[in-house]
Design an enzyme around this catalytic site. Structure first.
Site, PDB file in Angstrom:
ATOM      1  N   LYS A 175       0.859  -1.183   0.000  1.00  0.00           N
ATOM      2  CA  LYS A 175       0.000   0.000   0.000  1.00  0.00           C
ATOM      3  C   LYS A 175       0.895   1.232   0.000  1.00  0.00           C
ATOM      4  CE  LYS A 175      -1.896   2.738   2.849  1.00  0.00           C
ATOM      5  NZ  LYS A 175      -1.709   3.980   2.045  1.00  0.00           N
ATOM      6  N   GLU A 251      10.287   1.291  10.469  1.00  0.00           N
ATOM      7  CA  GLU A 251      11.322   2.300  10.241  1.00  0.00           C
ATOM      8  C   GLU A 251      10.632   3.632  10.382  1.00  0.00           C
ATOM      9  OE1 GLU A 251      13.196   5.079   9.105  1.00  0.00           O
ATOM     10  OE2 GLU A 251      13.080   4.378   7.032  1.00  0.00           O
ATOM     11  N   CYS A 285      13.775  11.037   6.785  1.00  0.00           N
ATOM     12  CA  CYS A 285      13.841  10.652   8.203  1.00  0.00           C
ATOM     13  C   CYS A 285      15.269  10.774   8.729  1.00  0.00           C
ATOM     14  CB  CYS A 285      13.310   9.239   8.389  1.00  0.00           C
ATOM     15  SG  CYS A 285      14.058   8.040   7.285  1.00  0.00           S
ATOM     16  N   GLU A 379      10.665  16.191  14.927  1.00  0.00           N
ATOM     17  CA  GLU A 379      10.953  15.949  13.512  1.00  0.00           C
ATOM     18  C   GLU A 379      10.133  16.930  12.671  1.00  0.00           C
ATOM     19  OE1 GLU A 379       9.520  12.286  11.542  1.00  0.00           O
ATOM     20  OE2 GLU A 379      11.544  12.080  10.757  1.00  0.00           O
TER      21      GLU A 379
HETATM   22  O1  TXE Z   1       2.746   9.568   7.794  1.00  0.00           O
HETATM   23  P1  TXE Z   1       1.993   8.259   8.200  1.00  0.00           P
HETATM   24  P2  TXE Z   1       2.148  10.872   7.073  1.00  0.00           P
HETATM   25  C1  TXE Z   1       6.604  11.929   9.277  1.00  0.00           C
HETATM   26  C2  TXE Z   1       6.710  13.367   8.865  1.00  0.00           C
HETATM   27  C3  TXE Z   1       5.326  13.701   8.418  1.00  0.00           C
HETATM   28  C4  TXE Z   1       4.503  12.866   9.341  1.00  0.00           C
HETATM   29  C5  TXE Z   1       3.133  12.512   8.835  1.00  0.00           C
HETATM   30  O2  TXE Z   1       7.057  14.142   9.976  1.00  0.00           O
HETATM   31  O3  TXE Z   1       5.018  15.051   8.561  1.00  0.00           O
HETATM   32  O4  TXE Z   1       5.239  11.683   9.505  1.00  0.00           O
HETATM   33  O5  TXE Z   1       3.200  11.958   7.518  1.00  0.00           O
HETATM   34  C6  TXE Z   1      -0.183   4.647   6.230  1.00  0.00           C
HETATM   35  N1  TXE Z   1      -2.646   1.568   9.523  1.00  0.00           N
HETATM   36  N2  TXE Z   1       7.051  11.003   8.273  1.00  0.00           N
HETATM   37  O6  TXE Z   1       0.810  11.235   7.626  1.00  0.00           O
HETATM   38  O7  TXE Z   1       0.644   8.564   8.751  1.00  0.00           O
HETATM   39  C7  TXE Z   1      -0.411   5.825   5.312  1.00  0.00           C
HETATM   40  O8  TXE Z   1      -1.559   5.615   4.509  1.00  0.00           O
HETATM   41  C8  TXE Z   1      -1.987   1.269   8.396  1.00  0.00           C
HETATM   42  C9  TXE Z   1       8.296  10.332   8.550  1.00  0.00           C
HETATM   43  O9  TXE Z   1       2.210  10.638   5.626  1.00  0.00           O
HETATM   44  O10 TXE Z   1       2.921   7.492   9.049  1.00  0.00           O
HETATM   45  C10 TXE Z   1       0.899   5.847   4.537  1.00  0.00           C
HETATM   46  O11 TXE Z   1       0.881   4.838   3.528  1.00  0.00           O
HETATM   47  N3  TXE Z   1      -1.390   2.190   7.625  1.00  0.00           N
HETATM   48  C11 TXE Z   1       8.534   9.183   7.661  1.00  0.00           C
HETATM   49  C12 TXE Z   1       1.922   5.458   5.597  1.00  0.00           C
HETATM   50  O12 TXE Z   1       1.181   4.780   6.602  1.00  0.00           O
HETATM   51  C13 TXE Z   1      -1.450   3.476   8.012  1.00  0.00           C
HETATM   52  C14 TXE Z   1       8.057   9.268   6.261  1.00  0.00           C
HETATM   53  C15 TXE Z   1       2.677   6.641   6.220  1.00  0.00           C
HETATM   54  O13 TXE Z   1       1.750   7.499   6.809  1.00  0.00           O
HETATM   55  C16 TXE Z   1      -2.128   3.845   9.190  1.00  0.00           C
HETATM   56  C17 TXE Z   1       6.776   9.915   6.144  1.00  0.00           C
HETATM   57  C18 TXE Z   1      -2.753   2.831   9.959  1.00  0.00           C
HETATM   58  N4  TXE Z   1      -3.416   3.081  11.093  1.00  0.00           N
HETATM   59  C19 TXE Z   1       6.346  10.785   7.142  1.00  0.00           C
HETATM   60  N5  TXE Z   1      -2.027   5.189   9.315  1.00  0.00           N
HETATM   61  C20 TXE Z   1       9.898   8.562   7.717  1.00  0.00           C
HETATM   62  N6  TXE Z   1      10.228   7.895   8.803  1.00  0.00           N
HETATM   63  O14 TXE Z   1      10.663   8.615   6.774  1.00  0.00           O
HETATM   64  C21 TXE Z   1      -1.317   5.649   8.257  1.00  0.00           C
HETATM   65  N7  TXE Z   1      -0.971   4.613   7.455  1.00  0.00           N
END
Ligand code: TXE
Length: 482
Positions: A175, A251, A285, A379
């Site tokens: 996904k 991660e 990240c 972050e």
């Molecule tokens: O991340 P999410 P978001 C950080 C960065 C950003 C913040 C929010 O600070 O501003 O996270 O970003 C899926 N069950 N990073 O909202 O929510 C979602 O659909 C299953 C750091 O985009 O973590 C997407 O595919 N899946 C980071 C994925 O998780 C779920 C990189 C990431 O979404 C879910 C990105 C659930 N309950 C953002 N909730 C890094 N470590 O590199 C969400 N998703």
């Protein structure tokens, strides 16, 4: 607008509900693609296809060499489609085209090539026993893998999960993040063209909570969950995995410390420190967003660093000259703007940068801020760095380790002993010395604390994506059967 559907069982299919959503170009502020919007029923359909392909299909049974040939063909096709793939990620999330086409595409292909070869060439442990028996380890595939990906390096991070899972004989449901769906469908098409059997690599689009993402994490037919994203989301996914006792690899976020010692090669330190925090507009990240500089060189380093930040080209991500594009979405821009707007309130001084046109944020350098301030602890995930002076090596290590995250750190020094000593003392999954972002795919990748659970890469990916089995054989008929 082009339509991109799910890929389930080798077929491009719409959602059962017929629902769709749009992918928004953060530079033009226009919808540019229409995507099937999956829900739980679509996720379950994809898991059923992956389950069938695993339980009865050829993929887990064909052996690593044959799988490797198909994965190498996929890598060839990815390289041949570099323009389309690069442009898909650029339009989806605003990454400069030189980075998506020039870095992310080759690294995606390299992930498939590396794990294809790694699985094929891998050896296993043998345990000669003095009882007349012989034991060895077999690394068999784990089963159905759910891979949930973020939007910051769409195809590259997806392949970092999908490639080892496939190479070890698993089947996958990916996904992609809702902000960056297109390249996943393009790569799934190429996988079929490369000869991958239907049902082996499925893609389901949709959101996280109460949508396709959550459904994948709750499906008991899933054997492994691999996730990259926000730390809070990681906690929710770990809890979902715990209910089915499904192993998770997480991660998560980071707040990388970058330590520049007075004995560093300054030109090198400035160049890499700039890349460490401004690559991908800071949406990394691993970003070195806490920059600690030894007092003796603080003024000189800062002057050079600010000048280099000022010189970066901010603009249209489709333009080859652009180094910093817009942030990925309106929501994310609002979050980063919230930090930029509160620099003075948090005691800091803006040395350069600030909000740019549209959803851009110019390379932003903050000084004068306390190490405990929000900007230095949270972050931000944008092109924003806090620069803080330090006096001694011990103080630098203490400041670097004073965080709930533990993903990575950088240090710049020409002193060999210091390089090893400080690397050992830092609480981080990766330490880069006099460089940044250089990866050996055999090395462990992941973090401690709020940065995640587990490591991936080389044999670490093998541990996660396989079910190791101990086989114990009697080899001496007269063996004592104790
Ligand atoms: O991340 P999410 P978001 C950080 C960065 C950003 C913040 C929010 O600070 O501003 O996270 O970003 C899926 N069950 N990073 O909202 O929510 C979602 O659909 C299953 C750091 O985009 O973590 C997407 O595919 N899946 C980071 C994925 O998780 C779920 C990189 C990431 O979404 C879910 C990105 C659930 N309950 C953002 N909730 C890094 N470590 O590199 C969400 N998703």
């Amino acid at each position: 607008m082009e339509f991109y559907s799910h890929m389930i069982d080798g077929e491009e299919v719409a959602s059962l509900s017929g629902a769709t959503f749009s992918s928004f170009d953060p530079h033009t502020h226009q919808d540019w693609a229409e995507i099937a919007l999956g829900d739980g029923s679509d996720a379950d359909r994809a898991v059923t296809a992956a389950r069938r392909a695993f339980d009865t299909g050829p993929w887990p049974r064909m052996g690593a060499a044959e799988r490797g040939r198909i994965l190498h063909r996929l890598a060839d096709l990815i390289e041949a489609h570099a323009d389309d793939l690069g442009m898909a990620d650029t339009r989806d999330m605003g990454k400069p085209i030189t980075q998506s086409r020039g870095n992310d595409v080759p690294r995606t292909a390299a992930n498939f090539r590396f794990f294809a070869d790694h699985a094929r060439l891998s050896t296993s442990e043998a345990y000669p026993m003095d009882t007349g028996h012989h034991a060895y380890t077999r690394y068999g595939p784990a089963g159905v893998v759910a891979a949930i990906a973020p939007w910051n390096f769409p195809m590259m991070l997806e392949s970092w999960k999908v490639a080892p899972a496939l190479a070890w004989g698993n089947t996958v449901v990916l996904k992609p993040a809702e902000d960056t769906p297109v390249s996943a469908t393009l790569i799934a098409r190429l996988a079929l063209e490369a000869g991958m059997p239907p049902g082996v690599f499925n893609v389901v689009h949709g959101y996280g909570p109460d949508s396709a993402g959550q459904a994948l994490t709750e499906n008991p037919a899933v054997d492994r969950i691999t996730f990259t994203g926000e730390s809070g989301t990681g906690r929710v996914i770990a809890a979902a995995g715990a209910r089915n006792l499904t192993p998770v690899s997480l991660e998560l976020g980071g707040k990388g410390a970058n330590l520049v010692f007075a004995d560093a090669d300054l030109d090198n330190a400035v160049e890499w420190s700039i890349r460490a925090v401004f690559t991908n507009s800071g949406q990394v990240c691993l970003a070195g967003s806490r920059l600690y500089v030894q007092r003796e060189i603080y003024d000189e380093f800062l002057a050079r660093f600010v000048a280099a930040a000022d010189a970066m080209v901010v603009g249209d991500p489709k333009d080859e000259a652009t180094q910093i594009g817009p942030l990925a979405s309106a929501e994310h821009h609002a979050k980063v703007a919230g930090y930029v707007d509160t620099i003075t309130e948090q005691g800091g001084t803006l040395r350069t940068g600030g909000l740019g046109e549209g959803w851009t944020v110019r390379p932003t350098v903050i000084t004068g801020m306390d190490h405990k301030a929000r900007h230095a602890r949270e972050e931000i995930f944008g092109p924003v760095v806090v620069v803080i002076p330090f006096s001694t090596e011990a103080e630098a290590v203490e400041l670097a380790n004073d965080t709930t995250y533990g993903l990575n750190a950088m240090l710049f020094t020409e002193n060999l002993h210091r390089a090893h000593r400080v690397s050992a003392a830092l609480r981080a999954g990766t330490v880069w010395v006099n460089c940044f972002f250089v990866r050996d795919l055999r090395a462990p990748f992941g973090g401690a604390g709020d940065s995640g659970i587990g490591r991936e890469g080389g044999t670490f990916s093998r541990e996660f994506f396989t079910e190791p089995k101990a086989v114990v054989m009697q080899i001496d008929e007269a063996a004592d059967s104790r």
